[in-house]
Design a protein around this motif. Structure first.
Motif, PDB file in Angstrom:
ATOM      1  N   GLY A  37       0.797  -1.224   0.000  1.00 39.14           N
ATOM      2  CA  GLY A  37       0.000   0.000   0.000  1.00 39.14           C
ATOM      3  C   GLY A  37       0.825   1.266   0.000  1.00 39.14           C
ATOM      4  N   ASP A  38       2.146   1.150   0.198  1.00 35.97           N
ATOM      5  CA  ASP A  38       2.996   2.337   0.270  1.00 35.97           C
ATOM      6  C   ASP A  38       3.610   2.717  -1.068  1.00 35.97           C
ATOM      7  OD1 ASP A  38       2.538   2.664   2.952  1.00 35.97           O
ATOM      8  OD2 ASP A  38       4.246   1.444   3.568  1.00 35.97           O
ATOM      9  N   GLY A  39       3.310   1.958  -2.109  1.00 31.76           N
ATOM     10  CA  GLY A  39       3.872   2.268  -3.418  1.00 31.76           C
ATOM     11  C   GLY A  39       5.347   1.928  -3.484  1.00 31.76           C
ATOM     12  N   LYS A  40       6.047   2.523  -4.432  1.00 31.98           N
ATOM     13  CA  LYS A  40       7.470   2.262  -4.624  1.00 31.98           C
ATOM     14  C   LYS A  40       8.274   2.990  -3.556  1.00 31.98           C
ATOM     15  CE  LYS A  40      11.160   0.794  -6.795  1.00 31.98           C
ATOM     16  NZ  LYS A  40      11.537  -0.645  -6.766  1.00 31.98           N
ATOM     17  N   LEU A  41       9.048   2.228  -2.775  1.00 26.20           N
ATOM     18  CA  LEU A  41       9.869   2.810  -1.730  1.00 26.20           C
ATOM     19  C   LEU A  41      11.333   2.815  -2.152  1.00 26.20           C
ATOM     20  CD1 LEU A  41       8.274   1.112   1.415  1.00 26.20           C
ATOM     21  CD2 LEU A  41       7.796   3.373   0.474  1.00 26.20           C
ATOM     22  N   ALA A  42      12.089   3.749  -1.611  1.00 27.43           N
ATOM     23  CA  ALA A  42      13.509   3.857  -1.943  1.00 27.43           C
ATOM     24  C   ALA A  42      14.269   2.630  -1.453  1.00 27.43           C
ATOM     25  CB  ALA A  42      14.087   5.119  -1.314  1.00 27.43           C
ATOM     26  N   GLU A  43      15.246   2.218  -2.235  1.00 29.92           N
ATOM     27  CA  GLU A  43      16.068   1.058  -1.883  1.00 29.92           C
ATOM     28  C   GLU A  43      17.534   1.470  -1.833  1.00 29.92           C
ATOM     29  OE1 GLU A  43      15.268  -2.085  -4.615  1.00 29.92           O
ATOM     30  OE2 GLU A  43      13.161  -2.315  -3.999  1.00 29.92           O
ATOM     31  N   ILE A  44      18.270   0.880  -0.870  1.00 28.77           N
ATOM     32  CA  ILE A  44      19.688   1.163  -0.688  1.00 28.77           C
ATOM     33  C   ILE A  44      20.449  -0.153  -0.676  1.00 28.77           C
ATOM     34  CG2 ILE A  44      21.442   2.105   0.866  1.00 28.77           C
ATOM     35  CD1 ILE A  44      19.308   4.026   1.917  1.00 28.77           C
ATOM     36  N   ASN A  45      21.507  -0.247  -1.458  1.00 22.14           N
ATOM     37  CA  ASN A  45      22.328  -1.454  -1.493  1.00 22.14           C
ATOM     38  C   ASN A  45      23.278  -1.433  -0.299  1.00 22.14           C
ATOM     39  OD1 ASN A  45      23.723  -3.738  -2.136  1.00 22.14           O
ATOM     40  ND2 ASN A  45      24.727  -2.905  -3.955  1.00 22.14           N
ATOM     41  N   VAL A  46      23.024  -2.289   0.683  1.00 20.03           N
ATOM     42  CA  VAL A  46      23.850  -2.349   1.887  1.00 20.03           C
ATOM     43  C   VAL A  46      25.121  -3.152   1.634  1.00 20.03           C
ATOM     44  CG1 VAL A  46      23.925  -3.087   4.303  1.00 20.03           C
ATOM     45  CG2 VAL A  46      21.842  -2.064   3.377  1.00 20.03           C
ATOM     46  N   GLY A  47      25.031  -4.182   0.785  1.00 19.61           N
ATOM     47  CA  GLY A  47      26.192  -5.001   0.473  1.00 19.61           C
ATOM     48  C   GLY A  47      26.175  -6.330   1.190  1.00 19.61           C
ATOM     49  N   LEU A  48      27.316  -7.007   1.167  1.00 17.21           N
ATOM     50  CA  LEU A  48      27.439  -8.334   1.768  1.00 17.21           C
ATOM     51  C   LEU A  48      27.516  -8.201   3.283  1.00 17.21           C
ATOM     52  CD1 LEU A  48      27.784 -11.393   1.296  1.00 17.21           C
ATOM     53  CD2 LEU A  48      30.259 -11.004   1.246  1.00 17.21           C
ATOM     54  N   MET A  49      26.601  -8.889   3.980  1.00 10.34           N
ATOM     55  CA  MET A  49      26.527  -8.825   5.444  1.00 10.34           C
ATOM     56  C   MET A  49      26.282 -10.216   6.006  1.00 10.34           C
ATOM     57  SD  MET A  49      26.629  -5.610   6.596  1.00 10.34           S
ATOM     58  CE  MET A  49      25.903  -5.895   8.203  1.00 10.34           C
ATOM     59  N   GLU A  50      26.682 -10.422   7.233  1.00  5.76           N
ATOM     60  CA  GLU A  50      26.256 -11.607   7.976  1.00  5.76           C
ATOM     61  C   GLU A  50      25.018 -11.207   8.766  1.00  5.76           C
ATOM     62  OE1 GLU A  50      28.715 -14.929  10.239  1.00  5.76           O
ATOM     63  OE2 GLU A  50      28.359 -13.203  11.559  1.00  5.76           O
ATOM     64  N   ILE A  51      23.907 -11.897   8.534  1.00  9.61           N
ATOM     65  CA  ILE A  51      22.663 -11.520   9.203  1.00  9.61           C
ATOM     66  C   ILE A  51      22.170 -12.675  10.068  1.00  9.61           C
ATOM     67  CG2 ILE A  51      22.030  -9.929   7.354  1.00  9.61           C
ATOM     68  CD1 ILE A  51      20.008 -12.001   6.373  1.00  9.61           C
ATOM     69  N   PRO A  52      21.581 -12.380  11.213  1.00 12.80           N
ATOM     70  CA  PRO A  52      21.053 -13.433  12.086  1.00 12.80           C
ATOM     71  C   PRO A  52      19.882 -14.160  11.420  1.00 12.80           C
ATOM     72  CG  PRO A  52      21.323 -11.360  13.283  1.00 12.80           C
ATOM     73  CD  PRO A  52      21.467 -11.045  11.826  1.00 12.80           C
ATOM     74  N   LEU A  53      19.898 -15.471  11.493  1.00  9.29           N
ATOM     75  CA  LEU A  53      18.811 -16.249  10.877  1.00  9.29           C
ATOM     76  C   LEU A  53      17.470 -15.991  11.549  1.00  9.29           C
ATOM     77  CD1 LEU A  53      20.713 -19.572  10.239  1.00  9.29           C
ATOM     78  CD2 LEU A  53      19.399 -18.340   8.508  1.00  9.29           C
ATOM     79  N   ASN A  54      17.490 -15.689  12.846  1.00 11.65           N
ATOM     80  CA  ASN A  54      16.217 -15.480  13.538  1.00 11.65           C
ATOM     81  C   ASN A  54      15.572 -14.145  13.199  1.00 11.65           C
ATOM     82  OD1 ASN A  54      17.776 -13.669  14.963  1.00 11.65           O
ATOM     83  ND2 ASN A  54      17.598 -14.710  16.932  1.00 11.65           N
ATOM     84  N   MET A  55      16.259 -13.329  12.368  1.00 13.92           N
ATOM     85  CA  MET A  55      15.679 -12.059  11.938  1.00 13.92           C
ATOM     86  C   MET A  55      15.086 -12.150  10.535  1.00 13.92           C
ATOM     87  SD  MET A  55      18.471  -9.372  13.493  1.00 13.92           S
ATOM     88  CE  MET A  55      17.572  -7.950  12.881  1.00 13.92           C
ATOM     89  N   ILE A  56      15.116 -13.343   9.962  1.00 15.04           N
ATOM     90  CA  ILE A  56      14.504 -13.545   8.646  1.00 15.04           C
ATOM     91  C   ILE A  56      13.040 -13.936   8.849  1.00 15.04           C
ATOM     92  CG2 ILE A  56      14.550 -14.884   6.514  1.00 15.04           C
ATOM     93  CD1 ILE A  56      17.549 -15.231   6.896  1.00 15.04           C
ATOM     94  N   ASP A  57      12.146 -13.056   8.422  1.00 15.45           N
ATOM     95  CA  ASP A  57      10.715 -13.265   8.656  1.00 15.45           C
ATOM     96  C   ASP A  57       9.986 -13.887   7.474  1.00 15.45           C
ATOM     97  OD1 ASP A  57      10.858 -12.302  11.183  1.00 15.45           O
ATOM     98  OD2 ASP A  57       9.750 -10.443  10.815  1.00 15.45           O
ATOM     99  N   GLY A  58      10.558 -13.750   6.257  1.00 15.38           N
ATOM    100  CA  GLY A  58       9.789 -14.252   5.123  1.00 15.38           C
ATOM    101  C   GLY A  58      10.518 -14.071   3.815  1.00 15.38           C
ATOM    102  N   THR A  59       9.737 -13.909   2.754  1.00 16.47           N
ATOM    103  CA  THR A  59      10.281 -13.809   1.399  1.00 16.47           C
ATOM    104  C   THR A  59       9.924 -12.464   0.793  1.00 16.47           C
ATOM    105  OG1 THR A  59       8.290 -14.807   0.463  1.00 16.47           O
ATOM    106  CG2 THR A  59      10.064 -16.296   1.094  1.00 16.47           C
ATOM    107  N   LYS A  60      10.678 -12.086  -0.240  1.00 17.22           N
ATOM    108  CA  LYS A  60      10.410 -10.812  -0.912  1.00 17.22           C
ATOM    109  C   LYS A  60       9.088 -10.875  -1.684  1.00 17.22           C
ATOM    110  CE  LYS A  60      11.276  -6.793  -2.974  1.00 17.22           C
ATOM    111  NZ  LYS A  60      10.213  -6.745  -3.978  1.00 17.22           N
ATOM    112  N   THR A  61       8.894 -11.950  -2.461  1.00 17.94           N
ATOM    113  CA  THR A  61       7.662 -12.122  -3.239  1.00 17.94           C
ATOM    114  C   THR A  61       6.945 -13.381  -2.768  1.00 17.94           C
ATOM    115  OG1 THR A  61       8.849 -13.362  -4.928  1.00 17.94           O
ATOM    116  CG2 THR A  61       8.688 -10.981  -5.232  1.00 17.94           C
ATOM    117  N   GLU A  62       5.721 -13.550  -3.235  1.00 17.96           N
ATOM    118  CA  GLU A  62       4.939 -14.708  -2.790  1.00 17.96           C
ATOM    119  C   GLU A  62       5.579 -16.019  -3.233  1.00 17.96           C
ATOM    120  OE1 GLU A  62       0.290 -16.096  -2.570  1.00 17.96           O
ATOM    121  OE2 GLU A  62       0.888 -14.501  -3.933  1.00 17.96           O
ATOM    122  N   GLY A  63       6.062 -16.079  -4.479  1.00 17.40           N
ATOM    123  CA  GLY A  63       6.847 -17.198  -4.983  1.00 17.40           C
ATOM    124  C   GLY A  63       6.445 -18.546  -4.420  1.00 17.40           C
ATOM    125  N   ARG A  64       7.433 -19.202  -3.752  1.00 18.36           N
ATOM    126  CA  ARG A  64       7.205 -20.552  -3.226  1.00 18.36           C
ATOM    127  C   ARG A  64       7.000 -20.548  -1.719  1.00 18.36           C
ATOM    128  NH1 ARG A  64      10.221 -25.458  -5.935  1.00 18.36           N
ATOM    129  NH2 ARG A  64       8.327 -26.315  -5.017  1.00 18.36           N
TER     130      ARG A  64
END
Length: 655
Positions: A37-64
């Motif tokens: 509902g917010d339309g196109k939002l600005a995106e910033i390339n953060v780069g290669l990071m190590e991210i905690p697995l418990n902070m992954i909530d879902g997927t970008k698109t509905e996909g699979r």
């Protein structure tokens, strides 16, 4: 291996059943749906990071998404192509690990996978804590919400410490975290500090969750970690044995509960509420299990007062010292007190409290919010001692706070000042922009505007390093002034309270606010002597207790000069009667800030929380809240502990 896929699928199916029973989606969240509902939002390339697995909530698109449960465990049948690929990836993980980073979008510190769902699934199944990812940040739309403000603080933090490991949910927490580690929010943090954070946080979360299995755990891991660091250094989590850490976290559990409770403050507005909240049955049971001391002249109640300065060089301390002497006299030997002066640093406060407890003090008062941090640490160390700090809105279970409803007196003084300011100009000198002070400024301004709608309040800050408020008032043609509330005994001056300066420079005192600390301390002492300290109203384990008493309790008042006319006295008496009875409040009805309408005429008025945390200025105030770097070191320290939101720090963040 197929057997591992079957085991993972069981975890996925179990998660789905749990989700359905809790009436939440059984599948991973979809970022496109969240921000659709917010339309196109600005995106910033953060780069290669190590991210905690418990902070992954879902997927970008509905996909699979329907191939996974919400916990990213697989749910498709084991004879599918998907299952074979998952099993192959699992075998590769066990043999040589996963090297290819996933691609994920970060939105409000949560992650949504675009490429690498199975890699996330396998990594979670084998118990990994983090995964490498090419991260793209999606910037949220600007909003006046707590969540948005906290996220903006996170972005400032991320600029100096590129880590996602520790996330906070409360405003100001990132700045406090930096202070705990001796860092700032405007210089990159050293690599060794990042390594300490990773190591200490991993240990803390493990112990915190272990202790949480035994009791109610409602505070987020990052917030609980910061609470721990308020008491103990980060190195303690790395260097000290597990049993000691478990004991510390056990002692801190009530503080975790208070921090998790959004409505965690019990505001006791009158002394009568203590007695009315008393449960006879509950007190009888407590009396049997833990008999209260029977105080006498041979066994008096011992109280200690910890002062940051001396009564000679601080009017604030002088008032408390008068209160201490008053209760010594009032109770005729039933209460004994001792004072400790010049305790401004944590080390000095700690040493004084240690001595006080050694001398059998059962109650310890610290009279400045800058002393709260060490007061809190000592309260955890000495759980049998009662601790109180003179401040408002600092929520801790182990330390109660007490303060006065000074805005009631300021309302009366504003009305009085307007009645004598013929040019509609009134000066107001404030000290620190901390909780309660802004309410006093606005109450004064509203009181003045009721008597004179043209009245303008010229606001100055006495702790502004570059301000000479006396000279500025003179240049602005301000002759009626609300000056400092207190006289410094060593530097006596007539420029306090409401006073008027005539053309010859002569000062005429008109009125002054009064803190009746003797009455305040007498009421607290009586509360303890009568065994009312642990009433249900005050002793809930997930709440803090704040005494916030005013004119109706006799702890706040206004004294008037004999030079005032009968009509001025009558005006003040009428306003005072309305305040005491509760029929009158400066914050009832329509309210206007410098930015516009705050409340409409039909409003019932502001809540106590809105009054205490007020960070706006009334529309007839000329001035603003200061920046932290404009203040003296002492004032800056007070702002760090209890500054109102809106006072900016040197690094641009808000207190």
């Amino acid at each position: 291996m197929e057997t591992d896929y079957i085991a993972a699928r069981k975890l996925g199916l179990r998660e789905m059943r749990q989700a359905v029973s809790e009436k939440r989606s059984p599948y991973p969240a979809v970022l496109d749906d969240i921000i659709g509902g917010d339309g196109k939002l600005a995106e910033i390339n953060v780069g290669l990071m190590e991210i905690p697995l418990n902070m992954i909530d879902g997927t970008k698109t509905e996909g699979r998404t329907t191939a996974f449960a919400a916990n990213f465990m697989p749910i498709l049948e084991s004879d599918t192509e998907f299952a074979r690929k998952w099993s192959g990836l699992y075998d590769s993980q066990m043999e040589e690990g996963i090297h290819d980073p996933i691609k994920a979008y970060e939105y409000m510190t949560r992650f949504y996978v675009e490429e690498g769902n199975k890699r996330v699934s396998v990594s979670r199944f084998v118990g990994a804590s983090a995964i490498h990812a090419m991260v793209i940040r999606v910037m949220p739309k600007k909003a006046d919400t707590k969540e948005y403000r906290v996220y903006r603080e996170f972005l400032d933090y991320f600029n100096v410490n590129r880590m996602y490991d520790v996330i906070f949910t409360e405003e100001g927490s990132y700045r406090k975290f930096a202070a705990c580690l001796g860092q700032t929010m405007n210089k990159p943090w050293p690599k060794e500090v990042q390594e300490d954070i990773k190591a200490a946080y991993a240990v803390f979360v493990q112990v915190y969750h272990h202790e949480g299995e035994k009791r109610r755990m409602t505070l987020a891991d990052g917030d609980a970690f910061l609470t721990y660091l308020n008491f103990y250094p980060i190195q303690s989590l790395i260097n000290e044995p597990r049993p000691l850490l478990e004991n510390r976290i056990d002692r801190l559990w009530k503080e975790f509960l208070v921090d998790a409770n959004e409505d965690g403050i019990t505001l006791v507005e009158t002394p009568e509420e203590i007695r009315s909240g008393k449960s006879a049955w509950g007190n009888t049971i407590r009396g049997i299990l833990q008999p209260r001391p029977r105080y006498s002249r041979d066994n008096p109640l011992h109280m200690a007062f910890i002062y940051p300065k001396t009564a000679d060089n601080s009017g604030w301390i002088y008032g408390h010292e008068l209160g201490r002497n008053a209760i010594e006299s009032r109770f005729g030997g039933l209460v004994k007190t001792e004072k400790f002066e010049n305790c401004s640093t944590d080390e000095e406060v700690r040493e004084a409290i240690d001595k006080a407890v050694t001398y059998h003090a059962e109650v310890v008062f610290t009279i400045s919010p800058t002393q709260m941090d060490e007061t809190l640490r000592s309260a955890i160390h000495y759980p049998a001692t009662k601790f109180l700090n003179c401040s408002i809105n600092l929520s801790h279970n182990a330390v109660r706070t007490y303060y006065g409803r000074m805005h009631e007196a300021k309302f009366l003084m504003g009305a009085l000042a307007a009645s004598v300011a013929s040019n509609h100009k009134i000066g107001y000198v404030a000290d620190y922009p901390i909780y309660g002070i802004v309410a006093g400024i606005n109450a004064f301004a509203i009181g003045a505007s009721i008597i004179d709608p043209k009245a303008k309040i010229h606001l100055k800050w006495s702790t502004d390093k570059d301000m000479n408020w006396k000279r500025e008032f003179e240049e602005e043609g301000v002759y009626v002034i609300s000056g400092p509330d207190f006289i410094r005994p060593a530097q006596a001056s007539r420029e306090y309270g409401i006073y008027q300066r005539d053309m010859d420079g002569r000062v005429i005192n008109l009125a002054a606010p009064v803190w009746n600390w003797g009455t305040y301390y007498e009421l607290i002492a009586q509360n303890i002597l009568e065994g009312n300290w642990d009433t249900a109203r005050q002793s809930s384990e997930d709440r803090s207790t704040n005494y916030w008493w005013g004119m109706s309790a006799g702890v706040i008042d206004v004294i008037l000069s004999e030079k005032l006319s009968y009509y001025s006295r009558k005006l003040v008496d009428m306003f005072r009667a309305g305040i005491v009875s509760g029929r009158l409040s400066p914050f009832m009805g329509e309210l206007h800030s410098q930015e516009g309408l705050i409340r409409e005429e039909s409003s019932r008025g502001l809540s106590n929380e809105e009054i205490i945390t007020m960070s706006w200025l009334n529309d007839n105030v000329i001035g603003s809240l200061p920046r932290k770097e404009e203040l003296t070191e002492e004032a800056g320290a007070a702002v760090d502990v209890s500054g109102v939101r809106g006072v900016t720090q040197e690094d641009g963040t808000q207190s």
